[in-house]
Design a protein around this motif. Structure first.
Motif, PDB file in Angstrom:
ATOM      1  N   SER A  28      -6.541   1.909   5.380  1.00 47.89           N
ATOM      2  CA  SER A  28      -5.727   2.049   6.590  1.00 47.89           C
ATOM      3  C   SER A  28      -4.712   0.915   6.746  1.00 47.89           C
ATOM      4  O   SER A  28      -3.975   0.853   7.714  1.00 47.89           O
TER       5      SER A  28
ATOM      6  N   LYS B  15       2.311   4.049   8.159  1.00 45.27           N
ATOM      7  CA  LYS B  15       1.039   3.432   8.529  1.00 45.27           C
ATOM      8  C   LYS B  15      -0.118   4.135   7.834  1.00 45.27           C
ATOM      9  O   LYS B  15      -0.113   5.353   7.670  1.00 45.27           O
ATOM     10  N   GLY B  16      -1.125   3.362   7.454  1.00 47.49           N
ATOM     11  CA  GLY B  16      -2.375   3.909   6.938  1.00 47.49           C
ATOM     12  C   GLY B  16      -2.210   4.938   5.847  1.00 47.49           C
ATOM     13  O   GLY B  16      -1.550   4.713   4.832  1.00 47.49           O
ATOM     14  N   SER B  17      -2.817   6.111   6.052  1.00 46.46           N
ATOM     15  CA  SER B  17      -2.833   7.149   5.025  1.00 46.46           C
ATOM     16  C   SER B  17      -1.440   7.696   4.725  1.00 46.46           C
ATOM     17  O   SER B  17      -1.198   8.270   3.654  1.00 46.46           O
TER      18      SER B  17
ATOM     19  N   ASN C  83      -1.407  -1.474   6.254  1.00 49.57           N
ATOM     20  CA  ASN C  83       0.021  -1.138   6.235  1.00 49.57           C
ATOM     21  C   ASN C  83       0.798  -1.973   5.218  1.00 49.57           C
ATOM     22  O   ASN C  83       1.980  -2.234   5.402  1.00 49.57           O
TER      23      ASN C  83
END
Length: 199
Positions: free
Chosen positions: A24, A44-46, A26
């Protein structure tokens, strides 16, 4: 020991090498020069992983991966400069109007360092760029004069690494990393191809 360098088309292998430890997170995935700053900050994340998965399906993919007995052990970001943020970078000068490729990030997995993988990556990246018709390839390493570089900042490579692969200094830059100036190192692939044909 046999090191093979292939185009970075397998997302899981790229994630193993440059994906963040925390999915997760960044950071990383080697996107900062590959895509625009605004998009890079917004992912962001995924969503970052999804973007890299998409890049791995594009032609050309975002880099090359070094394999040791089919295990991914090293990464190098290499791509046509016009499709990276180096096309607009004010600190890294354009030498001329050649449609060059940029080679700007190296990563070797812990446990596999000091085994020649960085050298294999640079050779593999050059071979791939040449195969794809690049007229020249550039790197933007630190000119550290043999001094130790902080490992977290060594991703750009060193002038000596590029010189060992036949690159020559083409220009100074306005960029400094870990206290060391970065330089433009250039390898003319057209000239290399011609000279190899004569040999």
């Amino acid at each position: 020991m046999s090191i093979e360098v292939r185009p970075a088309t397998v997302f899981d292998d790229v994630a193993t090498l440059v994906g963040p430890k925390n999915p997760s997170s960044n950071v990383c995935f080697c996107l900062s020069y590959r895509i625009g700053s605004k998009e890079n900050v917004a992912l962001k994340g995924s969503a970052r992983a999804d973007r890299v998965r998409e890049l791995c399906r594009q032609d050309p993919p975002p880099g090359v991966v070094a394999y040791l007995d089919d295990e991914p052990v090293g990464w190098a970001a290499v791509h046509p400069r016009r499709e990276t943020s180096f096309a607009r970078n004010r600190l890294i000068p354009h030498i001329d109007d050649l449609d060059v490729w940029s080679l700007w990030c190296f990563r070797v997995r812990p446990g596999y360092r000091k085994q020649g993988i960085s050298h294999a990556l640079i050779d593999g990246a050059v071979a791939y760029a040449r195969e794809r018709g690049a007229s020249a390839i550039e790197g933007y390493p630190v000119d550290n004069g043999g001094e130790k570089v902080n490992p977290t900042m060594a991703y750009v490579g060193t002038r000596a690494l590029f010189e060992s692969a036949g690159f020559v200094k083409a220009a100074d830059t306005g960029s400094v990393l870990d206290g060391f100036p970065r330089v433009v190192m250039r390898l003319d692939l057209g000239a290399s191809t011609m000279s190899s044909k004569k040999a």
